[in-house]
Design a protein around this motif. Structure first.
Motif, PDB file in Angstrom:
ATOM      1  N   THR A  96       0.832  -1.201   0.000  1.00  0.00           N
ATOM      2  CA  THR A  96       0.000   0.000   0.000  1.00  0.00           C
ATOM      3  C   THR A  96       0.867   1.251   0.000  1.00  0.00           C
ATOM      4  O   THR A  96       2.087   1.175  -0.083  1.00  0.00           O
ATOM      5  N   ILE A  97       0.220   2.380   0.133  1.00  0.00           N
ATOM      6  CA  ILE A  97       0.909   3.654   0.298  1.00  0.00           C
ATOM      7  C   ILE A  97       0.590   4.148   1.701  1.00  0.00           C
ATOM      8  O   ILE A  97      -0.563   4.155   2.122  1.00  0.00           O
ATOM      9  N   TRP A  98       1.628   4.537   2.413  1.00  0.00           N
ATOM     10  CA  TRP A  98       1.507   4.925   3.813  1.00  0.00           C
ATOM     11  C   TRP A  98       2.052   6.330   3.983  1.00  0.00           C
ATOM     12  O   TRP A  98       2.976   6.734   3.274  1.00  0.00           O
ATOM     13  N   GLY A  99       1.524   7.077   4.918  1.00  0.00           N
ATOM     14  CA  GLY A  99       2.065   8.405   5.211  1.00  0.00           C
ATOM     15  C   GLY A  99       3.356   8.284   5.997  1.00  0.00           C
ATOM     16  O   GLY A  99       3.409   7.586   7.008  1.00  0.00           O
ATOM     17  N   ASN A 100       4.387   8.947   5.538  1.00  0.00           N
ATOM     18  CA  ASN A 100       5.678   8.919   6.217  1.00  0.00           C
ATOM     19  C   ASN A 100       5.795  10.118   7.162  1.00  0.00           C
ATOM     20  O   ASN A 100       6.013   9.965   8.341  1.00  0.00           O
ATOM     21  N   ARG A 101       5.611  11.293   6.632  1.00  0.00           N
ATOM     22  CA  ARG A 101       5.524  12.545   7.400  1.00  0.00           C
ATOM     23  C   ARG A 101       4.195  13.167   7.014  1.00  0.00           C
ATOM     24  O   ARG A 101       4.021  13.628   5.901  1.00  0.00           O
ATOM     25  N   ILE A 102       3.250  13.164   7.941  1.00  0.00           N
ATOM     26  CA  ILE A 102       1.870  13.551   7.644  1.00  0.00           C
ATOM     27  C   ILE A 102       1.637  14.993   8.071  1.00  0.00           C
ATOM     28  O   ILE A 102       1.878  15.349   9.233  1.00  0.00           O
ATOM     29  N   VAL A 103       1.153  15.799   7.125  1.00  0.00           N
ATOM     30  CA  VAL A 103       0.860  17.205   7.394  1.00  0.00           C
ATOM     31  C   VAL A 103      -0.652  17.389   7.355  1.00  0.00           C
ATOM     32  O   VAL A 103      -1.294  17.092   6.352  1.00  0.00           O
ATOM     33  N   MET A 104      -1.196  17.868   8.473  1.00  0.00           N
ATOM     34  CA  MET A 104      -2.631  18.126   8.553  1.00  0.00           C
ATOM     35  C   MET A 104      -2.912  19.535   8.035  1.00  0.00           C
ATOM     36  O   MET A 104      -2.131  20.455   8.271  1.00  0.00           O
ATOM     37  N   ASN A 105      -4.047  19.714   7.345  1.00  0.00           N
ATOM     38  CA  ASN A 105      -4.375  21.027   6.791  1.00  0.00           C
ATOM     39  C   ASN A 105      -4.982  21.942   7.850  1.00  0.00           C
ATOM     40  O   ASN A 105      -5.201  21.540   8.990  1.00  0.00           O
ATOM     41  N   ASP A 106      -5.283  23.171   7.462  1.00  0.00           N
ATOM     42  CA  ASP A 106      -5.787  24.153   8.430  1.00  0.00           C
ATOM     43  C   ASP A 106      -7.232  23.917   8.849  1.00  0.00           C
ATOM     44  O   ASP A 106      -7.732  24.581   9.753  1.00  0.00           O
ATOM     45  N   GLN A 107      -7.919  22.957   8.236  1.00  0.00           N
ATOM     46  CA  GLN A 107      -9.285  22.603   8.629  1.00  0.00           C
ATOM     47  C   GLN A 107      -9.320  21.596   9.780  1.00  0.00           C
ATOM     48  O   GLN A 107     -10.353  21.389  10.394  1.00  0.00           O
ATOM     49  N   PHE A 108      -8.177  20.998  10.062  1.00  0.00           N
ATOM     50  CA  PHE A 108      -8.079  20.002  11.119  1.00  0.00           C
ATOM     51  C   PHE A 108      -8.256  20.662  12.485  1.00  0.00           C
ATOM     52  O   PHE A 108      -7.711  21.735  12.754  1.00  0.00           O
ATOM     53  N   ASP A 109      -9.004  20.036  13.372  1.00  0.00           N
ATOM     54  CA  ASP A 109      -9.250  20.550  14.721  1.00  0.00           C
ATOM     55  C   ASP A 109      -8.040  20.218  15.605  1.00  0.00           C
ATOM     56  O   ASP A 109      -7.938  19.113  16.139  1.00  0.00           O
ATOM     57  N   SER A 110      -7.150  21.167  15.766  1.00  0.00           N
ATOM     58  CA  SER A 110      -5.920  20.935  16.528  1.00  0.00           C
ATOM     59  C   SER A 110      -6.170  20.847  18.035  1.00  0.00           C
ATOM     60  O   SER A 110      -5.244  20.575  18.793  1.00  0.00           O
ATOM     61  N   GLU A 111      -7.407  21.031  18.472  1.00  0.00           N
ATOM     62  CA  GLU A 111      -7.755  20.908  19.880  1.00  0.00           C
ATOM     63  C   GLU A 111      -8.131  19.476  20.271  1.00  0.00           C
ATOM     64  O   GLU A 111      -8.395  19.210  21.441  1.00  0.00           O
ATOM     65  N   LEU A 112      -8.157  18.562  19.311  1.00  0.00           N
ATOM     66  CA  LEU A 112      -8.475  17.167  19.614  1.00  0.00           C
ATOM     67  C   LEU A 112      -7.434  16.582  20.562  1.00  0.00           C
ATOM     68  O   LEU A 112      -6.239  16.818  20.402  1.00  0.00           O
ATOM     69  N   ASP A 113      -7.904  15.804  21.518  1.00  0.00           N
ATOM     70  CA  ASP A 113      -7.005  15.150  22.452  1.00  0.00           C
ATOM     71  C   ASP A 113      -6.726  13.702  22.074  1.00  0.00           C
ATOM     72  O   ASP A 113      -5.769  13.106  22.573  1.00  0.00           O
ATOM     73  N   PHE A 114      -7.545  13.130  21.208  1.00  0.00           N
ATOM     74  CA  PHE A 114      -7.361  11.743  20.792  1.00  0.00           C
ATOM     75  C   PHE A 114      -7.992  11.559  19.421  1.00  0.00           C
ATOM     76  O   PHE A 114      -9.137  11.940  19.212  1.00  0.00           O
TER      77      PHE A 114
END
Length: 148
Positions: free
Chosen positions: A91-109
């Motif tokens: 498969t293809i796997w994320g090596n270094r994953i960058v989240m976009n600005d829509q991602f909720d950075s306040e998530l704890d899990f």
């Protein structure tokens, strides 16, 4: 997990999830536990153009060369091609994953899924787990994740 862990987790911002009660018995004594069912798929919040991907064998854990992806559609197309050519475990796997600005950075899990099999936990939740003496957790720094 027991009631104590459930109550702690409920104080934090978790990805979509549900707790299911489980009655476990040991020598005719009932213990109340809970199953944490996670419904987390944050692939839509991955910035594919900024993320580095690799070809990966999920059965052996062996990593192959880099794969250049520009969009989620291209990711799924290339994954399908690799699976047809090399088998289901490739498969293809994320090596270094960058989240976009829509991602909720306040998530704890949360978990990303589809390109990553890890579970991510915030420093504040990790500290609460350790402060409460909860065991059974192994924490590894998420050096592969970038939240912009």
């Amino acid at each position: 997990m027991d009631e104590r862990v459930k109550q702690l987790l409920e104080q934090y911002k978790l990805c979509p999830h549900r707790f299911y009660p489980l009655g476990l018995y040991k020598r005719k004594v009932k213990y109340n536990y809970f199953l944490l069912y996670i419904v987390s798929n944050y692939i839509d919040y991955v910035d594919c153009a900024k993320t580095s991907f690799i070809e990966y064998n999920i059965a052996s854990g062996k990593k192959f060369g880099d794969v250049f992806i520009k969009s989620k559609d291209e990711l799924f197309q290339k994954r399908d091609e690799i699976k047809k050519e090399k088998g289901y475990t490739q498969t293809i796997w994320g090596n270094r994953i960058v989240m976009n600005d829509q991602f909720d950075s306040e998530l704890d899990f949360f978990t990303i899924t589809r390109i990553d099999g890890r579970q991510y936990i915030s420093e504040r939740l990790k500290n609460a787990i350790e402060a409460n003496g909860l065991t059974g957790w192994v924490f590894t720094p998420a050096t592969n994740l970038v939240v912009e």
